[in-house]
Design a protein around this motif. Structure first.
Motif, PDB file in Angstrom:
ATOM      1  N   LEU A 165       0.828  -1.212   0.000  1.00  0.00           N
ATOM      2  CA  LEU A 165       0.000   0.000   0.000  1.00  0.00           C
ATOM      3  C   LEU A 165       0.856   1.253   0.000  1.00  0.00           C
ATOM      4  O   LEU A 165       0.552   2.227  -0.720  1.00  0.00           O
ATOM      5  N   ASP A 166       1.919   1.255   0.800  1.00  0.00           N
ATOM      6  CA  ASP A 166       2.792   2.430   0.845  1.00  0.00           C
ATOM      7  C   ASP A 166       3.508   2.632  -0.481  1.00  0.00           C
ATOM      8  O   ASP A 166       3.638   3.772  -0.963  1.00  0.00           O
ATOM      9  N   MET A 167       3.974   1.563  -1.092  1.00  0.00           N
ATOM     10  CA  MET A 167       4.669   1.675  -2.371  1.00  0.00           C
ATOM     11  C   MET A 167       3.730   2.154  -3.470  1.00  0.00           C
ATOM     12  O   MET A 167       4.100   3.003  -4.297  1.00  0.00           O
ATOM     13  N   LEU A 168       2.517   1.650  -3.485  1.00  0.00           N
ATOM     14  CA  LEU A 168       1.543   2.071  -4.497  1.00  0.00           C
ATOM     15  C   LEU A 168       1.122   3.519  -4.299  1.00  0.00           C
ATOM     16  O   LEU A 168       0.944   4.261  -5.267  1.00  0.00           O
ATOM     17  N   LYS A 169       0.966   3.922  -3.043  1.00  0.00           N
ATOM     18  CA  LYS A 169       0.539   5.294  -2.757  1.00  0.00           C
ATOM     19  C   LYS A 169       1.593   6.296  -3.225  1.00  0.00           C
ATOM     20  O   LYS A 169       1.262   7.384  -3.719  1.00  0.00           O
ATOM     21  N   LYS A 170       2.878   5.951  -3.092  1.00  0.00           N
ATOM     22  CA  LYS A 170       3.942   6.847  -3.538  1.00  0.00           C
ATOM     23  C   LYS A 170       3.887   7.085  -5.035  1.00  0.00           C
ATOM     24  O   LYS A 170       4.301   8.137  -5.523  1.00  0.00           O
ATOM     25  N   GLU A 171       3.393   6.104  -5.782  1.00  0.00           N
ATOM     26  CA  GLU A 171       3.316   6.222  -7.237  1.00  0.00           C
ATOM     27  C   GLU A 171       1.932   6.656  -7.716  1.00  0.00           C
ATOM     28  O   GLU A 171       1.662   6.640  -8.916  1.00  0.00           O
ATOM     29  N   LEU A 175      -5.767   2.161  -3.577  1.00  0.00           N
ATOM     30  CA  LEU A 175      -6.247   0.801  -3.396  1.00  0.00           C
ATOM     31  C   LEU A 175      -6.964   0.710  -2.049  1.00  0.00           C
ATOM     32  O   LEU A 175      -6.471   1.226  -1.044  1.00  0.00           O
ATOM     33  N   GLN A 176      -8.130   0.088  -2.043  1.00  0.00           N
ATOM     34  CA  GLN A 176      -8.903  -0.087  -0.813  1.00  0.00           C
ATOM     35  C   GLN A 176      -8.611  -1.477  -0.232  1.00  0.00           C
ATOM     36  O   GLN A 176      -9.073  -2.481  -0.778  1.00  0.00           O
ATOM     37  N   PRO A 177      -7.861  -1.572   0.880  1.00  0.00           N
ATOM     38  CA  PRO A 177      -7.539  -2.876   1.462  1.00  0.00           C
ATOM     39  C   PRO A 177      -8.602  -3.313   2.476  1.00  0.00           C
ATOM     40  O   PRO A 177      -9.056  -2.524   3.311  1.00  0.00           O
ATOM     41  N   ILE A 178      -8.981  -4.590   2.403  1.00  0.00           N
ATOM     42  CA  ILE A 178     -10.066  -5.098   3.253  1.00  0.00           C
ATOM     43  C   ILE A 178      -9.640  -6.434   3.866  1.00  0.00           C
ATOM     44  O   ILE A 178      -9.166  -7.336   3.165  1.00  0.00           O
ATOM     45  N   ASP A 202      -4.939   1.962   6.778  1.00  0.00           N
ATOM     46  CA  ASP A 202      -5.966   2.006   5.734  1.00  0.00           C
ATOM     47  C   ASP A 202      -6.770   0.713   5.641  1.00  0.00           C
ATOM     48  O   ASP A 202      -7.808   0.679   4.951  1.00  0.00           O
ATOM     49  N   ILE A 203      -6.334  -0.339   6.294  1.00  0.00           N
ATOM     50  CA  ILE A 203      -7.020  -1.625   6.169  1.00  0.00           C
ATOM     51  C   ILE A 203      -8.370  -1.582   6.882  1.00  0.00           C
ATOM     52  O   ILE A 203      -8.464  -1.216   8.051  1.00  0.00           O
ATOM     53  N   ILE A 204      -9.407  -1.969   6.139  1.00  0.00           N
ATOM     54  CA  ILE A 204     -10.776  -2.000   6.669  1.00  0.00           C
ATOM     55  C   ILE A 204     -11.082  -3.425   7.139  1.00  0.00           C
ATOM     56  O   ILE A 204     -10.872  -4.382   6.397  1.00  0.00           O
ATOM     57  N   GLY A 205     -11.566  -3.569   8.389  1.00  0.00           N
ATOM     58  CA  GLY A 205     -11.906  -4.879   8.928  1.00  0.00           C
ATOM     59  C   GLY A 205     -13.398  -5.168   8.807  1.00  0.00           C
ATOM     60  O   GLY A 205     -14.229  -4.307   9.091  1.00  0.00           O
ATOM     61  N   LEU A 206     -13.750  -6.393   8.386  1.00  0.00           N
ATOM     62  CA  LEU A 206     -15.153  -6.783   8.228  1.00  0.00           C
ATOM     63  C   LEU A 206     -15.412  -8.098   8.971  1.00  0.00           C
ATOM     64  O   LEU A 206     -14.555  -8.989   8.996  1.00  0.00           O
ATOM     65  N   THR A 207     -16.616  -8.201   9.525  1.00  0.00           N
ATOM     66  CA  THR A 207     -17.069  -9.421  10.185  1.00  0.00           C
ATOM     67  C   THR A 207     -18.578  -9.508  10.060  1.00  0.00           C
ATOM     68  O   THR A 207     -19.200  -8.696   9.360  1.00  0.00           O
ATOM     69  N   GLY A 208     -19.164 -10.469  10.722  1.00  0.00           N
ATOM     70  CA  GLY A 208     -20.616 -10.652  10.653  1.00  0.00           C
ATOM     71  C   GLY A 208     -20.994 -11.926  11.379  1.00  0.00           C
ATOM     72  O   GLY A 208     -20.190 -12.502  12.124  1.00  0.00           O
ATOM     73  N   GLU A 264       8.261  -6.781  -4.373  1.00  0.00           N
ATOM     74  CA  GLU A 264       8.509  -6.197  -5.687  1.00  0.00           C
ATOM     75  C   GLU A 264       7.458  -6.633  -6.702  1.00  0.00           C
ATOM     76  O   GLU A 264       6.892  -5.796  -7.409  1.00  0.00           O
ATOM     77  N   THR A 265       7.213  -7.927  -6.775  1.00  0.00           N
ATOM     78  CA  THR A 265       6.290  -8.443  -7.792  1.00  0.00           C
ATOM     79  C   THR A 265       4.832  -8.125  -7.458  1.00  0.00           C
ATOM     80  O   THR A 265       4.013  -7.976  -8.374  1.00  0.00           O
ATOM     81  N   GLY A 266       4.508  -8.014  -6.157  1.00  0.00           N
ATOM     82  CA  GLY A 266       3.125  -7.711  -5.777  1.00  0.00           C
ATOM     83  C   GLY A 266       2.650  -6.360  -6.281  1.00  0.00           C
ATOM     84  O   GLY A 266       1.655  -6.272  -7.017  1.00  0.00           O
ATOM     85  N   PRO A 267       3.343  -5.271  -5.916  1.00  0.00           N
ATOM     86  CA  PRO A 267       2.920  -3.953  -6.421  1.00  0.00           C
ATOM     87  C   PRO A 267       2.949  -3.853  -7.940  1.00  0.00           C
ATOM     88  O   PRO A 267       2.093  -3.194  -8.533  1.00  0.00           O
ATOM     89  N   GLU A 268       3.942  -4.492  -8.577  1.00  0.00           N
ATOM     90  CA  GLU A 268       4.017  -4.443 -10.027  1.00  0.00           C
ATOM     91  C   GLU A 268       2.795  -5.098 -10.664  1.00  0.00           C
ATOM     92  O   GLU A 268       2.248  -4.593 -11.652  1.00  0.00           O
ATOM     93  N   ARG A 269       2.372  -6.224 -10.109  1.00  0.00           N
ATOM     94  CA  ARG A 269       1.198  -6.912 -10.642  1.00  0.00           C
ATOM     95  C   ARG A 269      -0.057  -6.061 -10.478  1.00  0.00           C
ATOM     96  O   ARG A 269      -0.905  -5.977 -11.387  1.00  0.00           O
ATOM     97  N   ILE A 270      -0.187  -5.426  -9.342  1.00  0.00           N
ATOM     98  CA  ILE A 270      -1.360  -4.571  -9.095  1.00  0.00           C
ATOM     99  C   ILE A 270      -1.364  -3.384 -10.058  1.00  0.00           C
ATOM    100  O   ILE A 270      -2.405  -3.029 -10.633  1.00  0.00           O
ATOM    101  N   LYS A 271      -0.214  -2.781 -10.275  1.00  0.00           N
ATOM    102  CA  LYS A 271      -0.128  -1.644 -11.190  1.00  0.00           C
ATOM    103  C   LYS A 271      -0.472  -2.065 -12.616  1.00  0.00           C
ATOM    104  O   LYS A 271      -1.137  -1.318 -13.346  1.00  0.00           O
TER     105      LYS A 271
END
Length: 294
Positions: A165-171, A175-178, A202-208, A264-271
């Motif tokens: 998230l930090d790497m993507l935000k700099k560029e 992204l909405q993390p859940i 930024d991570i949003i937590g969900l339950t139910g 490295e490969t994670g942010p690149e794939r998302i971009k």
């Protein structure tokens, strides 16, 4: 004899004068004949000679060297231009080919008709507010299914997600993390909120309820199970699949990212997925018009 000598002298002088006059006449005639030619040459326009490329004091050898230098310089410029143009075209076609391939993969993951992964769900966030599949629209989202009592895998994956998230935000990528719990019996909104405080803000937590969580996991093809015959208050581990689910801004699934993706490969794939994204309305329009990017 004395009488004849003056007469001979006189004849001799007259002969010399006649010869001089004849010589003068001949010279004058020749001068008159050459005068028109000189006049005509003076009156004719002079042709301009082309400017010489030889520097003052130079020689023809220097001119040849100058030509060779100019030719060599032009050859280098042409070579550099060809390299630059060729490199640009190669980069463009390689990038375009990769982008189209990513689009094809995303389209295959979305499936035809009913989506293979994803669908409606009804959960609550850490503040007790409803959160459904409609909250995924309008932004790219990444979902992770885990539980708060996970000893190692979930914390490691959530730490990795925070770095992404930090790497993507700099560029400039949003992204909405859940985080969605697979253990609703122990993970109340308050427990999930406290647990996520150790990770990216930024991570949003969900339950139910158990049924709500089970239905959501079913929609996303997430496997999870708890040990049988668990007693109240007993500690246990939840077995679950370990993937990040990437969703596009239409709320549709486009990719599942396993543990093989690193920092490295994670942010690149998302971009790549974000850059290659084509909105659903535009995709449908292309299909109905009879042509497609793919």
């Amino acid at each position: 004899m004395l009488r004849l000598f003056p007469k001979r002298r006189l004849l001799t002088q007259r002969a010399v004068c006649s010869i001089q006059r004849a010589s003068f006449s001949t010279t004058f005639i020749r001068w008159n004949e050459s005068k028109p030619e000189a006049a005509s040459s003076q009156s004719a326009p002079r042709k301009k000679r082309p400017l010489s490329r030889i520097p003052i004091g130079g020689t023809s050898t220097q001119q040849q060297k100058l030509k060779e230098t100019n030719l060599e310089f032009a050859s280098w410029k042409a070579a550099l231009l060809m390299i630059a143009v060729g490199g640009g075209l190669w980069y463009f076609f390689t990038s375009e080919k990769k982008r189209i391939q990513v689009q094809q993969d995303a389209e295959a993951n979305r499936g035809y008709g009913k989506p293979l992964v994803g669908g409606p769900f009804n959960l609550v966030d850490t503040e007790g507010k409803p959160f459904t599949e409609q909250n995924l629209k309008g932004k790219f989202s990444i979902l992770y299914f885990g539980f708060t009592h996970c000893p190692d895998i979930c914390p490691d994956e959530l730490d990795k997600l925070g770095l992404w998230l930090d790497m993507l935000k700099k560029e400039g990528y949003k992204l909405q993390p859940i985080f969605i719990t697979c253990d609703p019996a122990r993970d109340s909104p308050e427990v999930v909120k406290e647990y996520l405080s150790d990770f990216h803000p930024d991570i949003i937590g969900l339950t139910g309820t158990y049924e709500q969580v089970k239905d959501c996991c079913k929609q996303y093809r997430v496997y999870f199970s708890t040990p049988p015959n668990v007693k109240p208050g007993q500690d246990y581990l939840v077995d679950h699949s370990i993937f990040f689910y990437l969703m596009d801004s239409d709320g549709e699934f486009i990719d599942a990212m396993g543990r093989n993706y690193d920092n490295e490969t994670g942010p690149e794939r998302i971009k790549e997925q974000i850059d290659a994204f084509v909105p659903k309305a535009e995709r449908e329009k292309k299909k109905t018009s009879g042509w497609s990017l793919w």
